[in-house]
Scaffold this active site. Structure first.
Site, PDB file in Angstrom:
ATOM      1  N   GLY A   1     -62.608 -54.974  23.459  1.00 61.96           N
ATOM      2  CA  GLY A   1     -62.943 -53.705  24.409  1.00 61.96           C
ATOM      3  C   GLY A   1     -63.748 -53.709  22.968  1.00 61.96           C
TER       4      GLY A   1
ATOM      5  N   ASP B   1     -66.240 -55.050  20.503  1.00 59.02           N
ATOM      6  CA  ASP B   1     -65.973 -57.141  21.076  1.00 59.02           C
ATOM      7  C   ASP B   1     -66.618 -57.814  19.830  1.00 59.02           C
ATOM      8  OD1 ASP B   1     -66.243 -56.128  23.776  1.00 59.02           O
ATOM      9  OD2 ASP B   1     -67.665 -56.933  24.255  1.00 59.02           O
TER      10      ASP B   1
ATOM     11  N   GLU C   1     -73.882 -45.649  26.128  1.00 57.07           N
ATOM     12  CA  GLU C   1     -73.127 -45.970  25.701  1.00 57.07           C
ATOM     13  C   GLU C   1     -72.576 -45.720  23.939  1.00 57.07           C
ATOM     14  OE1 GLU C   1     -73.560 -50.454  25.668  1.00 57.07           O
ATOM     15  OE2 GLU C   1     -71.551 -51.272  26.142  1.00 57.07           O
TER      16      GLU C   1
HETATM   17  C1  9WN Z   1     -68.138 -57.390  27.088  1.00 56.51           C
HETATM   18  C2  9WN Z   1     -68.285 -52.400  30.034  1.00 56.51           C
HETATM   19  C3  9WN Z   1     -67.974 -53.334  28.767  1.00 56.51           C
HETATM   20  C4  9WN Z   1     -67.014 -52.640  27.429  1.00 56.51           C
HETATM   21  C5  9WN Z   1     -67.042 -53.394  26.375  1.00 56.51           C
HETATM   22  C6  9WN Z   1     -68.248 -53.568  25.789  1.00 56.51           C
HETATM   23  C7  9WN Z   1     -69.184 -54.053  26.218  1.00 56.51           C
HETATM   24  C8  9WN Z   1     -68.780 -56.491  27.213  1.00 56.51           C
HETATM   25  C9  9WN Z   1     -70.251 -56.791  26.788  1.00 56.51           C
HETATM   26  O1  9WN Z   1     -69.360 -53.319  28.079  1.00 56.51           O
HETATM   27  O2  9WN Z   1     -68.168 -55.601  26.402  1.00 56.51           O
HETATM   28  O3  9WN Z   1     -67.528 -57.161  28.118  1.00 56.51           O
HETATM   29  O4  9WN Z   1     -71.423 -57.874  27.591  1.00 56.51           O
HETATM   30  O5  9WN Z   1     -70.427 -56.229  25.800  1.00 56.51           O
HETATM   31  O6  9WN Z   1     -67.741 -54.005  24.561  1.00 56.51           O
HETATM   32  O7  9WN Z   1     -66.393 -52.118  25.465  1.00 56.51           O
HETATM   33  O8  9WN Z   1     -65.683 -52.609  28.592  1.00 56.51           O
HETATM   34  O9  9WN Z   1     -69.116 -51.591  29.335  1.00 56.51           O
END
Ligand code: 9WN
Length: 433
Positions: free
Chosen positions: A166, A168, A400
């Protein structure tokens, strides 16, 4: 109702797609695991039936082995990369037949989210009846983790991809990228068409992300093969703290439901082993907080991040340890010029207050820290985290993530990534109620 709360409800209703929510328009057009759980907490305050549907749909995408995927691709849109075709999780024999999904997971929030729904509900009986229909799926998911993601039987689960954490592009993963040399893939990024590239991971980071998935695909997402071969294999304190928190919630809920003695016994077994290992293996005396462990290269990753404090949310440290961790958080992350709580150590040269998980403040982590710190009865610190979270949303909107440096908020918009972001709205509602 305050105008801010009204706006938060609007954000959630706008991101609602009938049976589930998207994290935000354009950037994230599908259903994400931990987002869904946190979003349900917000809905529970004003529309319990949406909260329940959100969780029901997520669990409907559970695989036959108990695994819950990190993305459920409910539509065919190609505005997100990598999409369902890249992930190709149907290579796994037990993958969902009903939905296209990824073959990686995300922090297991569902257990404690069910307890949150019960806490918030004004009709406890009806909510418990809903919980009865889904709780075994959550238990099955935990069983999947302990049976397939704990090769040394330590009670600590590994993640095999940074997207599973989460968090990333945390600088913690840089050490792992140094051990890898993936090909330079040709692909079309979609995220940077929606968000300024300076706020997102680099192209080279994406090469690493894709490479790990290519390896998993070569082995049909087989857990044993992944444990043997994945260059990324990490015991993450945030992920494991949320699993422990969710175990605790399942114990409480199964007691309320009654006649589930075997499961309660098993949950207690998982808990005692997990909490012991967590407090010995993942606590770093020198740093004074919890850290990640690189299981592939057998070495602790000695960095301080907001994940280092997340065990407070699960009641893992004793009072003495918690007290010194909270002091550390205030000293390093909580000066007068800073908003709590930066996602990465602001004194590190890897800190970047604009770039995704390399420094900005995230509302989901703040919410967990708020709850954790108040459980340890440091009400003044808890109030500070709550106040900071509300203030950055008031000043910028439901972004975000947010710059942790206060002075930037006086000069310009300091909310980054996606706007009208669901969990920022959902958790704001919970914070102010
Ligand atoms: C990959 C959806 C997600 C969150 C993650 C955040 C981001 C995705 C991305 O968005 O990740 O899963 O494409 O960057 O890091 O925590 O769940 O909000």
């Amino acid at each position: 109702m305050t105008p801010l709360e009204k706006k938060a409800i609007e954000v959630l209703n706008k991101n609602w797609k009938g049976n589930f929510s998207i994290p935000c328009e354009n950037l994230y057009p599908f259903q994400w695991f931990w987002d869904s759980g946190l979003i349900a907490i917000g809905f529970a305050h004003f529309d319990m039936s949406k909260a329940e549907k959100e969780i029901f749909t997520l669990l409907d995408a559970q695989w036959d082995n108990g695994f819950i995927p990190h993305i459920v691709f409910h539509s065919e849109t190609d505005s997100y990369f990598p999409g369902a075709d890249f992930h190709h999780s149907s290579l796994h024999p037990q993958a969902s037949k009903k939905y296209k999904t990824t073959g990686i997971t995300q922090p297991p929030v569902t257990g404690f989210v069910l307890e949150e729904l019960y806490r918030i509900s004004s009709d406890k009986e009806a909510t418990l009846n809903f919980i009865k229909t889904v709780i075994d799926k959550v238990y099955f998911n935990h069983e999947y983790f302990y049976n397939n993601r704990d090769p040394k039987d330590e009670g600590l689960i590994y993640i095999y991809h940074n997207w599973e954490s989460g968090t990333d592009n945390s600088p913690i993963w840089d050490d792992i990228w140094e051990t890898m040399n993936p090909p330079e893939y040709t692909f079309e990024r979609r995220d940077t068409t929606h968000v300024d590239a300076s706020q997102r991971p680099s192209k080279r980071e994406y090469d690493h992300y894709l490479h790990i998935i290519e390896i998993a695909k070569e082995h049909n997402y087989n857990d044993q093969k992944i444990a043997e071969l994945s260059p990324f294999l990490v015991q993450d304190p945030l992920f494991n703290a949320l699993l422990i928190k969710s175990n605790e919630s399942l114990i409480k809920l199964y007691h309320l439901i009654e006649n589930n003695e075997e499961k309660i016994k098993q949950l207690h077994n998982w808990q005692s082993k997990a909490i012991h290992s967590f407090n010995t293996k993942l606590f770093d005396e020198e740093i004074g907080a919890y850290i990640h462990y690189d299981l592939r290269n057998e070495k602790p990753l000695k960095y301080l991040s907001s994940s280092s404090f997340s065990p407070l949310f699960a009641g893992i440290p004793n009072k003495q340890r918690a007290t010194s961790m909270i002091k550390l958080m205030l000293d390093k992350f909580g000066g007068d010029h800073q908003y709590l709580c930066a996602s990465f150590d602001p004194t590190s040269d890897r800190f970047n207050p604009k770039k995704y998980w390399r420094g900005p403040v995230w509302i989901n982590l703040n919410w967990m820290l708020y709850r954790g710190v108040s459980e340890y009865e440091y009400e003044d610190v808890a109030e500070r985290i709550k106040k900071d979270s509300i203030e950055i949303i008031e000043k910028n909107g439901f972004y975000e993530y947010f710059d942790s440096r206060k002075e930037i908020h006086e000069k310009e918009n300091a909310g980054y990534g996606g706007n009208n972001f669901s969990w920022s709205a959902a958790l704001l509602i919970d914070l102010i109620r």
